[in-house]
Design an enzyme around this catalytic site. Structure first.
Site, PDB file in Angstrom:
ATOM      1  N   LYS A  12      12.569  68.582  49.988  1.00  0.00           N
ATOM      2  CA  LYS A  12      11.988  68.890  51.370  1.00  0.00           C
ATOM      3  C   LYS A  12      10.309  67.724  51.378  1.00  0.00           C
ATOM      4  O   LYS A  12      10.747  66.943  50.684  1.00  0.00           O
ATOM      5  CB  LYS A  12      11.172  70.217  51.887  1.00  0.00           C
ATOM      6  CG  LYS A  12      12.663  70.648  51.858  1.00  0.00           C
ATOM      7  CD  LYS A  12      12.608  71.870  51.959  1.00  0.00           C
ATOM      8  CE  LYS A  12      14.228  72.580  52.141  1.00  0.00           C
ATOM      9  NZ  LYS A  12      14.331  74.166  53.310  1.00  0.00           N
ATOM     10  N   GLU A 166      24.168  76.752  54.773  1.00  0.00           N
ATOM     11  CA  GLU A 166      22.333  77.473  54.786  1.00  0.00           C
ATOM     12  C   GLU A 166      22.161  78.083  56.297  1.00  0.00           C
ATOM     13  O   GLU A 166      22.192  77.353  57.267  1.00  0.00           O
ATOM     14  CB  GLU A 166      21.545  76.163  54.871  1.00  0.00           C
ATOM     15  CG  GLU A 166      22.092  75.036  53.955  1.00  0.00           C
ATOM     16  CD  GLU A 166      20.794  74.044  53.285  1.00  0.00           C
ATOM     17  OE1 GLU A 166      20.135  74.860  51.349  1.00  0.00           O
ATOM     18  OE2 GLU A 166      20.294  73.394  54.044  1.00  0.00           O
ATOM     19  N   GLY A 172      14.100  79.713  52.896  1.00  0.00           N
ATOM     20  CA  GLY A 172      12.686  79.585  52.391  1.00  0.00           C
ATOM     21  C   GLY A 172      12.326  80.882  53.134  1.00  0.00           C
ATOM     22  O   GLY A 172      11.308  81.344  53.209  1.00  0.00           O
ATOM     23  N   SER A 210      17.033  80.055  50.126  1.00  0.00           N
ATOM     24  CA  SER A 210      16.508  81.157  49.295  1.00  0.00           C
ATOM     25  C   SER A 210      17.909  81.741  47.787  1.00  0.00           C
ATOM     26  O   SER A 210      17.415  82.269  47.737  1.00  0.00           O
ATOM     27  CB  SER A 210      16.341  82.370  49.763  1.00  0.00           C
ATOM     28  OG  SER A 210      15.121  82.208  50.846  1.00  0.00           O
TER      29      SER A 210
HETATM   30  P1  13P Z   1      14.650  77.346  50.086  1.00  0.00           P
HETATM   31  O1  13P Z   1      15.855  77.893  49.059  1.00  0.00           O
HETATM   32  O2  13P Z   1      13.319  77.480  50.039  1.00  0.00           O
HETATM   33  O3  13P Z   1      15.829  78.831  50.381  1.00  0.00           O
HETATM   34  O4  13P Z   1      15.707  76.149  50.597  1.00  0.00           O
HETATM   35  C1  13P Z   1      17.384  75.774  51.188  1.00  0.00           C
HETATM   36  C2  13P Z   1      16.703  74.552  51.775  1.00  0.00           C
HETATM   37  O5  13P Z   1      16.867  74.368  53.144  1.00  0.00           O
HETATM   38  C3  13P Z   1      17.507  73.703  51.200  1.00  0.00           C
HETATM   39  O6  13P Z   1      18.701  72.703  52.001  1.00  0.00           O
END
Ligand code: 13P
Length: 252
Positions: A12, A166, A172, A210
């Protein structure tokens, strides 16, 4: 040949030159090259060139987080698929929920980006997933089905497409979907792909939301999970290596 389990780390909008160099160096020291998983690191655009150099001959693949649908032109601030391929990217995430919700990206745009990415030799990782309201209303399957219908180009196959499921409420938040829910949606995705185009066997379907060392095993063991798309935990070398390590029992 079947695709090995995929472990992709979406960094990100995180890390700078120095901190990303340290992360790659820690991953190399931790034995990442010996893994049988297909490991993909997905840094922000500013770091792609530098990371491409650092991962040469390690077996790690490079991905980008987004691309524009056009190859060049007056699109200030945008980066094209051709540009990503030219600096060594193999993959590009398209339609991540953060792009959809924060930047208003539409299914039609994602489809155009997908065509552009494939034309430039990149494999798109197309993200789909429902929000909490849609899930609570019993609409998860319909939401994901519609996203697939509208985002994917006609001739999808395992050579030009990866899907990442997702659920937005799991990103997150520390909350992960239950194995039964993941299986149900992944099988729905598989059936939707098949109904669209017969030659979709083997398209990897990743789970994201997550994923941590503590829950990776029970997700990776599911039959139609082809790997995981990891956010937060991919910034910590110990956690990312521990997740990669969980693929050692997963058959191809
Ligand atoms: P997290 O693993 O931080 O929840 O993020 C998942 C994500 O958006 C991967 O593209």
């Amino acid at each position: 040949m079947a695709t090995p389990p995929i472990i992709a780390g979406n960094w990100k909008m995180n890390l700078l030159l120095e901190s990303s160099t340290k992360l790659i160096s820690d991953l190399k020291k931790g034995g990442i090259s010996k893994s049988r998983a297909r490991v993909i690191v997905i840094p922000p655009a500013t770091l792609l060139s530098s990371i491409a150099d650092q991962i040469k001959n390690t077996g790690i693949f490079l991905g980008a987080q987004n691309c524009h649908e056009e190859l060049k032109g007056a699109f200030t601030g945008e980066v094209s698929a051709e540009m990503l391929a030219s600096v060594g990217c193999n993959y590009v995430i398209l339609g991540h929920s953060e792009r959809r919700t924060l930047f208003g990206e539409t299914n039609a745009q994602i489809k155009a980006k997908m065509s552009s990415a494939i034309k430039c030799g990149l494999t798109p990782i197309v993200c789909v997933g429902e929000n909490l309201r849609q899930r609570e209303a019993g609409g998860a399957m319909d939401t994901v089905g519609k996203q697939l219908e509208e985002c994917l180009i006609d001739k999808v196959s395992k050579d030009n497409c990866i899907i990442a499921y997702e659920p937005i409420w799991a990103i997150g938040t520390g909350q992960t979907a239950e194995p039964d829910d993941i299986e149900e949606i992944h099988s729905h995705i598989r059936n939707t792909l098949k109904a669209k185009e017969p030659n979709t066997d083997g398209i990897p379907i990743l789970y994201g939301g997550s994923v941590k060392p503590e829950n990776a095993s029970k997700i990776l063991v599911l039959p139609d999970v082809g790997g995981v798309l990891v956010g937060g935990a991919s910034l910590n070398p110990k956690d990312f290596l521990a997740i990669i390590d969980k693929t050692s029992g997963k058959s191809e």
